[in-house]
Scaffold this motif. Structure first.
Motif, PDB file in Angstrom:
ATOM      1  N   ASP A  89       0.847  -1.191   0.000  1.00 46.78           N
ATOM      2  CA  ASP A  89       0.000   0.000   0.000  1.00 46.78           C
ATOM      3  C   ASP A  89       0.882   1.240   0.000  1.00 46.78           C
ATOM      4  O   ASP A  89       1.479   1.578   1.016  1.00 46.78           O
ATOM      5  CB  ASP A  89      -0.934  -0.009   1.219  1.00 46.78           C
ATOM      6  N   GLU A  90       0.999   1.899  -1.147  1.00 49.24           N
ATOM      7  CA  GLU A  90       1.831   3.092  -1.328  1.00 49.24           C
ATOM      8  C   GLU A  90       3.255   2.861  -0.799  1.00 49.24           C
ATOM      9  O   GLU A  90       3.745   3.599   0.056  1.00 49.24           O
ATOM     10  CB  GLU A  90       1.194   4.300  -0.626  1.00 49.24           C
ATOM     11  N   PRO A  91       3.960   1.841  -1.305  1.00 51.12           N
ATOM     12  CA  PRO A  91       5.274   1.499  -0.742  1.00 51.12           C
ATOM     13  C   PRO A  91       6.341   2.568  -0.946  1.00 51.12           C
ATOM     14  O   PRO A  91       7.361   2.552  -0.263  1.00 51.12           O
ATOM     15  CB  PRO A  91       5.642   0.202  -1.467  1.00 51.12           C
ATOM     16  N   THR A  92       6.130   3.490  -1.898  1.00 52.77           N
ATOM     17  CA  THR A  92       7.103   4.564  -2.119  1.00 52.77           C
ATOM     18  C   THR A  92       6.531   5.935  -1.788  1.00 52.77           C
ATOM     19  O   THR A  92       7.161   6.954  -2.073  1.00 52.77           O
ATOM     20  CB  THR A  92       7.587   4.564  -3.590  1.00 52.77           C
ATOM     21  N   GLY A  93       5.353   5.959  -1.183  1.00 50.73           N
ATOM     22  CA  GLY A  93       4.654   7.226  -0.975  1.00 50.73           C
ATOM     23  C   GLY A  93       5.371   8.209  -0.076  1.00 50.73           C
ATOM     24  O   GLY A  93       5.192   9.424  -0.202  1.00 50.73           O
ATOM     25  N   ALA A  94       6.204   7.712   0.844  1.00 50.57           N
ATOM     26  CA  ALA A  94       6.895   8.593   1.788  1.00 50.57           C
ATOM     27  C   ALA A  94       8.360   8.805   1.414  1.00 50.57           C
ATOM     28  O   ALA A  94       9.132   9.338   2.206  1.00 50.57           O
ATOM     29  CB  ALA A  94       6.798   8.009   3.197  1.00 50.57           C
ATOM     30  N   LEU A  95       8.733   8.399   0.192  1.00 47.53           N
ATOM     31  CA  LEU A  95      10.143   8.422  -0.201  1.00 47.53           C
ATOM     32  C   LEU A  95      10.397   9.415  -1.325  1.00 47.53           C
ATOM     33  O   LEU A  95       9.511   9.701  -2.136  1.00 47.53           O
ATOM     34  CB  LEU A  95      10.570   7.014  -0.659  1.00 47.53           C
ATOM     35  N   ASP A  96      11.637   9.913  -1.399  1.00 48.24           N
ATOM     36  CA  ASP A  96      12.008  10.793  -2.513  1.00 48.24           C
ATOM     37  C   ASP A  96      12.183   9.957  -3.776  1.00 48.24           C
ATOM     38  O   ASP A  96      12.146   8.724  -3.744  1.00 48.24           O
ATOM     39  CB  ASP A  96      13.262  11.595  -2.184  1.00 48.24           C
ATOM     40  N   SER A  97      12.376  10.633  -4.922  1.00 48.94           N
ATOM     41  CA  SER A  97      12.364   9.941  -6.207  1.00 48.94           C
ATOM     42  C   SER A  97      13.506   8.932  -6.344  1.00 48.94           C
ATOM     43  O   SER A  97      13.309   7.823  -6.858  1.00 48.94           O
ATOM     44  CB  SER A  97      12.409  10.950  -7.359  1.00 48.94           C
ATOM     45  N   LYS A  98      14.700   9.284  -5.881  1.00 56.32           N
ATOM     46  CA  LYS A  98      15.833   8.355  -5.999  1.00 56.32           C
ATOM     47  C   LYS A  98      15.612   7.106  -5.153  1.00 56.32           C
ATOM     48  O   LYS A  98      15.826   5.981  -5.608  1.00 56.32           O
ATOM     49  CB  LYS A  98      17.143   9.034  -5.584  1.00 56.32           C
ATOM     50  N   THR A  99      15.169   7.328  -3.904  1.00 58.73           N
ATOM     51  CA  THR A  99      14.936   6.189  -3.014  1.00 58.73           C
ATOM     52  C   THR A  99      13.772   5.348  -3.522  1.00 58.73           C
ATOM     53  O   THR A  99      13.797   4.123  -3.441  1.00 58.73           O
ATOM     54  CB  THR A  99      14.662   6.677  -1.584  1.00 58.73           C
ATOM     55  N   SER A 100      12.746   6.009  -4.084  1.00 59.77           N
ATOM     56  CA  SER A 100      11.620   5.282  -4.671  1.00 59.77           C
ATOM     57  C   SER A 100      12.096   4.352  -5.773  1.00 59.77           C
ATOM     58  O   SER A 100      11.697   3.185  -5.844  1.00 59.77           O
ATOM     59  CB  SER A 100      10.588   6.262  -5.239  1.00 59.77           C
ATOM     60  N   ARG A 101      12.974   4.866  -6.633  1.00 57.60           N
ATOM     61  CA  ARG A 101      13.495   4.044  -7.720  1.00 57.60           C
ATOM     62  C   ARG A 101      14.270   2.843  -7.175  1.00 57.60           C
ATOM     63  O   ARG A 101      14.127   1.722  -7.658  1.00 57.60           O
ATOM     64  CB  ARG A 101      14.389   4.883  -8.632  1.00 57.60           C
ATOM     65  N   ASP A 102      15.088   3.081  -6.157  1.00 57.05           N
ATOM     66  CA  ASP A 102      15.865   1.992  -5.551  1.00 57.05           C
ATOM     67  C   ASP A 102      14.942   0.907  -4.994  1.00 57.05           C
ATOM     68  O   ASP A 102      15.203  -0.292  -5.154  1.00 57.05           O
ATOM     69  CB  ASP A 102      16.766   2.533  -4.435  1.00 57.05           C
ATOM     70  N   ILE A 103      13.872   1.330  -4.321  1.00 52.81           N
ATOM     71  CA  ILE A 103      12.928   0.371  -3.741  1.00 52.81           C
ATOM     72  C   ILE A 103      12.213  -0.412  -4.839  1.00 52.81           C
ATOM     73  O   ILE A 103      12.024  -1.634  -4.745  1.00 52.81           O
ATOM     74  CB  ILE A 103      11.906   1.099  -2.836  1.00 52.81           C
ATOM     75  N   LEU A 104      11.828   0.259  -5.909  1.00 57.68           N
ATOM     76  CA  LEU A 104      11.135  -0.414  -7.011  1.00 57.68           C
ATOM     77  C   LEU A 104      12.052  -1.393  -7.737  1.00 57.68           C
ATOM     78  O   LEU A 104      11.622  -2.484  -8.142  1.00 57.68           O
ATOM     79  CB  LEU A 104      10.571   0.614  -7.983  1.00 57.68           C
ATOM     80  N   ILE A 105      13.300  -1.032  -7.901  1.00 53.85           N
ATOM     81  CA  ILE A 105      14.284  -1.955  -8.487  1.00 53.85           C
ATOM     82  C   ILE A 105      14.413  -3.188  -7.595  1.00 53.85           C
ATOM     83  O   ILE A 105      14.469  -4.330  -8.081  1.00 53.85           O
ATOM     84  CB  ILE A 105      15.641  -1.251  -8.676  1.00 53.85           C
ATOM     85  N   LEU A 106      14.435  -2.959  -6.305  1.00 55.50           N
ATOM     86  CA  LEU A 106      14.518  -4.050  -5.345  1.00 55.50           C
ATOM     87  C   LEU A 106      13.300  -4.970  -5.443  1.00 55.50           C
ATOM     88  O   LEU A 106      13.425  -6.202  -5.466  1.00 55.50           O
ATOM     89  CB  LEU A 106      14.645  -3.471  -3.938  1.00 55.50           C
ATOM     90  N   MET A 107      12.099  -4.371  -5.520  1.00 51.29           N
ATOM     91  CA  MET A 107      10.877  -5.177  -5.626  1.00 51.29           C
ATOM     92  C   MET A 107      10.865  -5.986  -6.919  1.00 51.29           C
ATOM     93  O   MET A 107      10.423  -7.140  -6.943  1.00 51.29           O
ATOM     94  CB  MET A 107       9.656  -4.262  -5.527  1.00 51.29           C
ATOM     95  N   GLU A 108      11.358  -5.388  -7.981  1.00 44.56           N
ATOM     96  CA  GLU A 108      11.479  -6.075  -9.263  1.00 44.56           C
ATOM     97  C   GLU A 108      12.412  -7.285  -9.128  1.00 44.56           C
ATOM     98  O   GLU A 108      12.106  -8.377  -9.633  1.00 44.56           O
ATOM     99  CB  GLU A 108      12.036  -5.076 -10.270  1.00 44.56           C
ATOM    100  N   GLU A 109      13.526  -7.117  -8.434  1.00 43.39           N
ATOM    101  CA  GLU A 109      14.482  -8.207  -8.219  1.00 43.39           C
ATOM    102  C   GLU A 109      13.862  -9.316  -7.367  1.00 43.39           C
ATOM    103  O   GLU A 109      14.078 -10.507  -7.619  1.00 43.39           O
ATOM    104  CB  GLU A 109      15.745  -7.664  -7.555  1.00 43.39           C
TER     105      GLU A 109
END
Length: 233
Positions: free
Chosen positions: A162-182
């Motif tokens: 539920d909004e896993p990147t909603g509280a994060l800045d754009s760079k950190t959001s990208r890192d988290i999404l790359i991680l979820m993809e992995e």
């Protein structure tokens, strides 16, 4: 079909405060898919996620996860379903402040008979060097990584975000999404992601739009890109 939702309705309140949030929603999600649910505030997307996760009880309809009917489960049977089947990732982490990273993850490790390897998971999530720190000593991105590790340690079939990147800045959001993809690629975990971020839909297999409690769009993404290629995060 791994997640099969059929005709679910959900309302809150009574009398003048009565609101029907979901109005007969039906959708299916295949095993191993990354799926995004989008919609404006009040469209019902978080309610749909919570119903699939057994956090909200539906008024009517069917929800099957891996051919098991979960709509109507209560008490111990509902707890067993949530413990055995899925992990939750929330926007605001919900970490226990007086436990270290490793201890926060162990809280969920003890809930399953077949957890993932703790040290491997810490390594995959880039948390090895932070495992003895407390949440207050971590950045927002590190706290979200810990929350993801806590959800994953159970080796869940289904990851609900539920909004896993909603509280994060754009760079950190990208890192988290790359991680979820992995994680999706490495463990084959089915993921359902509720988000306001319009870019995230471009990296997933399946996109669902809700409007006023009904599905307005439901399609497979034929032009999927990697998380590292996403723009405007």
């Amino acid at each position: 079909m791994f997640v099969e939702v059929t005709g679910i309705k959900k309302s809150y309140g009574e009398g003048g405060s009565y609101v029907q949030v979901l109005k007969g929603v039906s959708v299916g999600i295949e095993k191993g898919e990354m799926c995004v649910i989008q919609g404006t505030s009040g469209s019902g997307k978080s309610t749909l996620l919570n119903c699939i996760g057994g956090l909200d009880e539906v008024d009517s309809g069917s929800i099957k996860i891996d051919d098991k009917e979960i709509a109507g489960l209560r008490g111990e049977k509902l707890s067993d379903y949530r413990r055995a089947t899925h992990g939750f990732i929330f926007q605001f982490y919900n970490l226990i402040p007086n436990l270290t990273v490793r201890e926060n993850i162990q809280v969920c490790e003890y809930l399953t008979k077949s957890p993932l390897d703790m040290d491997e998971l810490l390594s995959v999530l880039g948390l090895t060097e932070h495992q003895n720190k407390f949440p207050s000593q971590l950045s927002g991105g590190q706290q979200q990584r810990c929350a993801i590790a806590r959800a994953l340690i159970k080796n869940p079939k289904l990851l609900l975000c539920d909004e896993p990147t909603g509280a994060l800045d754009s760079k950190t959001s990208r890192d988290i999404l790359i991680l979820m993809e992995e994680i999706n690629r490495k463990y084959g975990t089915t993921m359902i992601i509720v988000t306001h971020n319009n870019s995230i839909k471009n990296m997933v297999d399946h996109v669902i739009y809700l409007k006023d409690g009904e599905i307005s769009k439901n399609y497979r993404n034929e032009t999927k890109v990697t998380a590292s290629e996403l723009e405007d995060l």
